[in-house]
Design a protein around this motif. Structure first.
Motif, PDB file in Angstrom:
ATOM      1  N   MET A   1      54.395  -5.739  32.665  1.00 52.24           N
ATOM      2  CA  MET A   1      54.939  -6.029  31.890  1.00 52.24           C
ATOM      3  C   MET A   1      54.132  -7.309  31.131  1.00 52.24           C
ATOM      4  N   THR A   2      53.542  -7.725  29.320  1.00 47.96           N
ATOM      5  CA  THR A   2      52.704  -8.910  28.682  1.00 47.96           C
ATOM      6  C   THR A   2      53.340  -9.602  28.764  1.00 47.96           C
ATOM      7  N   SER A   3      53.332 -10.929  29.549  1.00 53.64           N
ATOM      8  CA  SER A   3      53.602 -12.044  28.959  1.00 53.64           C
ATOM      9  C   SER A   3      53.312 -13.662  28.218  1.00 53.64           C
ATOM     10  N   VAL A   4      53.340 -13.761  26.468  1.00 49.93           N
ATOM     11  CA  VAL A   4      52.509 -14.622  26.534  1.00 49.93           C
ATOM     12  C   VAL A   4      54.070 -15.753  25.485  1.00 49.93           C
ATOM     13  N   ASP A   5      52.858 -16.467  25.101  1.00 46.46           N
ATOM     14  CA  ASP A   5      53.199 -17.231  24.886  1.00 46.46           C
ATOM     15  C   ASP A   5      53.991 -16.981  22.776  1.00 46.46           C
ATOM     16  N   TYR A   6      53.155 -16.738  22.330  1.00 45.69           N
ATOM     17  CA  TYR A   6      53.655 -15.921  20.576  1.00 45.69           C
ATOM     18  C   TYR A   6      53.089 -14.896  20.405  1.00 45.69           C
ATOM     19  N   ILE A   7      54.083 -13.962  20.078  1.00 47.37           N
ATOM     20  CA  ILE A   7      53.472 -12.930  19.112  1.00 47.37           C
ATOM     21  C   ILE A   7      53.005 -13.566  17.593  1.00 47.37           C
ATOM     22  N   ALA A  25      44.120 -24.772  20.611  1.00 53.16           N
ATOM     23  CA  ALA A  25      45.323 -25.061  21.653  1.00 53.16           C
ATOM     24  C   ALA A  25      44.840 -24.985  22.838  1.00 53.16           C
ATOM     25  N   GLY A  26      44.936 -23.466  23.706  1.00 57.03           N
ATOM     26  CA  GLY A  26      45.199 -23.131  25.131  1.00 57.03           C
ATOM     27  C   GLY A  26      46.569 -22.063  24.908  1.00 57.03           C
ATOM     28  N   LYS A  27      47.140 -22.139  24.299  1.00 57.68           N
ATOM     29  CA  LYS A  27      48.454 -20.621  24.442  1.00 57.68           C
ATOM     30  C   LYS A  27      47.530 -18.775  23.921  1.00 57.68           C
ATOM     31  N   LYS A  28      48.883 -18.351  24.781  1.00 57.33           N
ATOM     32  CA  LYS A  28      48.069 -17.358  24.971  1.00 57.33           C
ATOM     33  C   LYS A  28      49.272 -16.389  23.876  1.00 57.33           C
ATOM     34  N   VAL A  29      47.972 -15.586  23.310  1.00 56.09           N
ATOM     35  CA  VAL A  29      48.970 -14.985  21.741  1.00 56.09           C
ATOM     36  C   VAL A  29      48.317 -13.908  22.166  1.00 56.09           C
ATOM     37  N   LEU A  30      49.369 -12.746  21.392  1.00 56.41           N
ATOM     38  CA  LEU A  30      49.454 -11.540  21.485  1.00 56.41           C
ATOM     39  C   LEU A  30      49.174 -10.918  19.121  1.00 56.41           C
ATOM     40  N   VAL A  31      48.703 -10.955  19.125  1.00 59.93           N
ATOM     41  CA  VAL A  31      48.333 -10.734  17.691  1.00 59.93           C
ATOM     42  C   VAL A  31      48.779  -8.579  17.334  1.00 59.93           C
ATOM     43  N   ILE A  32      49.751  -8.241  16.824  1.00 63.74           N
ATOM     44  CA  ILE A  32      50.173  -7.196  16.146  1.00 63.74           C
ATOM     45  C   ILE A  32      49.947  -7.119  14.246  1.00 63.74           C
ATOM     46  N   ASP A  33      48.957  -5.878  14.282  1.00 62.36           N
ATOM     47  CA  ASP A  33      48.265  -5.978  13.295  1.00 62.36           C
ATOM     48  C   ASP A  33      48.330  -4.547  12.725  1.00 62.36           C
ATOM     49  N   ALA A 147      35.850  -9.432  12.650  1.00 64.12           N
ATOM     50  CA  ALA A 147      34.897 -10.310  13.687  1.00 64.12           C
ATOM     51  C   ALA A 147      36.107 -10.280  14.596  1.00 64.12           C
ATOM     52  N   TRP A 148      37.187 -11.659  13.764  1.00 66.15           N
ATOM     53  CA  TRP A 148      38.571 -12.099  15.267  1.00 66.15           C
ATOM     54  C   TRP A 148      38.718 -10.924  15.842  1.00 66.15           C
ATOM     55  N   ARG A 149      39.263  -9.270  14.921  1.00 66.32           N
ATOM     56  CA  ARG A 149      39.665  -9.009  15.122  1.00 66.32           C
ATOM     57  C   ARG A 149      39.560  -8.444  16.958  1.00 66.32           C
ATOM     58  N   GLN A 150      38.082  -7.884  16.723  1.00 63.71           N
ATOM     59  CA  GLN A 150      37.135  -8.086  17.982  1.00 63.71           C
ATOM     60  C   GLN A 150      37.406  -9.126  18.516  1.00 63.71           C
ATOM     61  N   PHE A 151      37.074  -9.681  18.082  1.00 55.87           N
ATOM     62  CA  PHE A 151      37.120 -10.631  19.871  1.00 55.87           C
ATOM     63  C   PHE A 151      38.551 -11.011  20.038  1.00 55.87           C
ATOM     64  N   LEU A 152      39.657 -10.435  18.747  1.00 50.11           N
ATOM     65  CA  LEU A 152      41.282 -10.441  20.309  1.00 50.11           C
ATOM     66  C   LEU A 152      41.205  -9.344  20.877  1.00 50.11           C
ATOM     67  N   ALA A 153      40.633  -8.175  20.668  1.00 51.16           N
ATOM     68  CA  ALA A 153      41.414  -7.186  21.557  1.00 51.16           C
ATOM     69  C   ALA A 153      40.222  -7.358  22.418  1.00 51.16           C
ATOM     70  N   GLY A 154      38.579  -7.609  22.826  1.00 52.12           N
ATOM     71  CA  GLY A 154      38.148  -8.056  24.192  1.00 52.12           C
ATOM     72  C   GLY A 154      38.518  -9.315  25.074  1.00 52.12           C
ATOM     73  N   MET A 155      39.631  -9.869  24.293  1.00 50.58           N
ATOM     74  CA  MET A 155      40.519 -10.632  25.688  1.00 50.58           C
ATOM     75  C   MET A 155      42.194 -10.601  26.019  1.00 50.58           C
ATOM     76  N   GLY A 156      42.210  -8.444  25.284  1.00 55.79           N
ATOM     77  CA  GLY A 156      43.183  -7.804  25.615  1.00 55.79           C
ATOM     78  C   GLY A 156      44.812  -9.074  24.097  1.00 55.79           C
ATOM     79  N   ALA A 157      44.032  -9.108  23.464  1.00 54.09           N
ATOM     80  CA  ALA A 157      45.555 -10.361  22.698  1.00 54.09           C
ATOM     81  C   ALA A 157      45.628  -9.293  21.256  1.00 54.09           C
TER      82      ALA A 157
END
Ligand SMILES: Cc1cc2nc3c(=O)[nH]c(=O)nc-3n(C[C@H](O)[C@H](O)[C@H](O)COP(=O)(O)OP(=O)(O)OC[C@H]3O[C@@H](n4cnc5c(N)ncnc54)[C@H](O)[C@@H]3O)c2cc1C
Length: 349
Positions: A1-7, A25-33, A147-157
């Motif tokens: 189970m992955t837990s995040v603050d925001y999808i 702001a220090g929140k854990k995000v997961l972007v679905i695109d 570039a932001w997509r790659q950054f997100l992918a790099g942190m598993g987000a």
């Protein structure tokens, strides 16, 4: 189970700047695109124009949102190591004597506009009524989004998939989507929101825009050039040329009709030959009152939206994302002009 603050659903300019702001702001995000090839942000040229209309009126909240956007894009640029915002002249060709006169009545424009000291582009542009110079800018969406997509992918987000609404569980404590748990979900999905039953009360007035990529031999400039069509430099002698506004359309794909309209405008602007390389089309997620649509659902506090950026996604997204981040942290109240409660007939009392 992955837990995040925001999808965050969607990684156009809205999802990019909101996920950036929440992450900052220090929140854990997961972007679905799902990487729709012709999302508005993938087709837009990223122009920031401080004025609009015949009277060159300053855009809504421009004095606040532009300095904020410039600073935010610089911070993103520093982190991602790609150029994001470029300030540039917008060479605004007057289409008629009437428009020139209207401009002069306002003492030559105002804070963001001036008249050129000498004629330019004389061999290239048809401009019998002259031109004004506007202090414009462009956001390099072509590099920022990947570039932001790659950054997100790099942190598993990042999850590169289509989010199926039917598989989303909204519980009293938050959100479940497969093996992902989140405190909240925020839809930044552009025009897809129009099909989301939770937000059916929001009145979208979507409009389709079409664009040509054109090569203009001999035209070398860093300026944006605008008449009834706008040229944005994309490479040596290569320009984004757009865009049309159509409210009555059957799909979001390029049409022969709009190619004719765009080419007619090009021919009225250019004195030199050009070649068309490709044609693109996308739908702008505009609200009926031309204001962003932001907030958490009044009956489902775990479900929110950040949308309605209309024709001005690049200038509005950074400020509005930061504002929403503050609201979500409980540090501010949403500006009434952007609050989705206006569509639910909920007043602040
Ligand atoms: C032709 C044209 C020219 C424009 N020019 C400019 C300009 O020069 N300057 C400017 O500021 N604005 C411009 N705009 C407006 C600008 O493009 C929009 O304001 C902005 O892109 C909206 O961004 P968004 O993130 O809300 O939506 P979008 O860019 O549409 O992004 C939505 C994202 O959500 C994803 N998505 C949707 N549903 C799902 C799902 N269920 N699961 C997963 N992912 C999903 C899509 O793949 C997409 O990546 C232009 C628009 C058009 C059409």
């Amino acid at each position: 189970m992955t837990s995040v603050d925001y999808i965050i659903v969607g990684q156009g300019i809205a999802g990019t700047m909101l996920s950036w702001s929440l992450w900052k702001a220090g929140k854990k995000v997961l972007v679905i695109d799902d990487a729709k090839f012709n999302s508005a942000s993938r087709v837009a040229a990223g122009i920031i124009n401080p004025v609009s209309g015949r009277r060159f009126e300053p855009a809504w909240m421009y004095d606040t949102i532009y300095p904020f956007a410039r600073d935010a894009y610089q911070q993103v640029s520093d982190i991602l190591q790609v150029p994001v915002l470029t300030e540039r002249r917008l060479w605004n060709v007057f289409p008629s004597q009437q428009m020139y006169d209207a401009f002069m009545k306002k003492a030559g424009g105002g804070q963001y506009t001036s008249l050129p000291e000498q004629p330019e582009y004389e061999d290239i542009l048809d401009q019998p009524y002259g031109a004004a110079i506007v202090k414009g800018a462009t956001v390099n969406l072509r590099e920022l989004l990947p570039a932001w997509r790659q950054f997100l992918a790099g942190m598993g987000a990042l999850l590169e998939t289509h989010l199926e609404l039917s598989a989303l569980e909204v519980t009293a404590t938050g959100i479940r989507y497969g093996d992902i748990a989140a405190k909240k979900i925020i839809f930044c999905d552009g025009m897809a929101t129009a099909k989301n039953p939770w937000f059916s009360k929001l009145t979208f007035l979507p409009n389709k825009g079409e664009v040509l990529m054109v090569r203009v031999p001999g035209l070398h400039t860093a300026d944006i050039i605008k008449k009834s069509i706008t040229l944005v430099p994309y490479g040596p002698e290569l320009f984004w040329a757009g865009s049309s506004f159509v409210w009555d359309y059957t799909d979001d794909l390029p049409t022969g009709r709009q190619r004719e309209v765009l080419e007619k405008s090009l021919q009225q602007l250019l004195k030199v030959p050009y070649t068309v390389e490709t044609q693109l089309a996308a739908v702008r997620p505009s609200g009926n009152d031309r204001r962003p649509m932001i907030g958490m659902h009044p009956e489902m506090p775990a479900v929110g939206i950040f949308n309605g950026l209309g024709t001005k996604g690049c200038s509005l997204a950074p400020f509005m994302a930061a504002h929403f981040t503050e609201v979500l942290a409980g540090n501010a109240l949403l500006m009434p002009e952007v609050d989705i409660n206006r569509y639910f007939n909920i007043s602040r009392g």
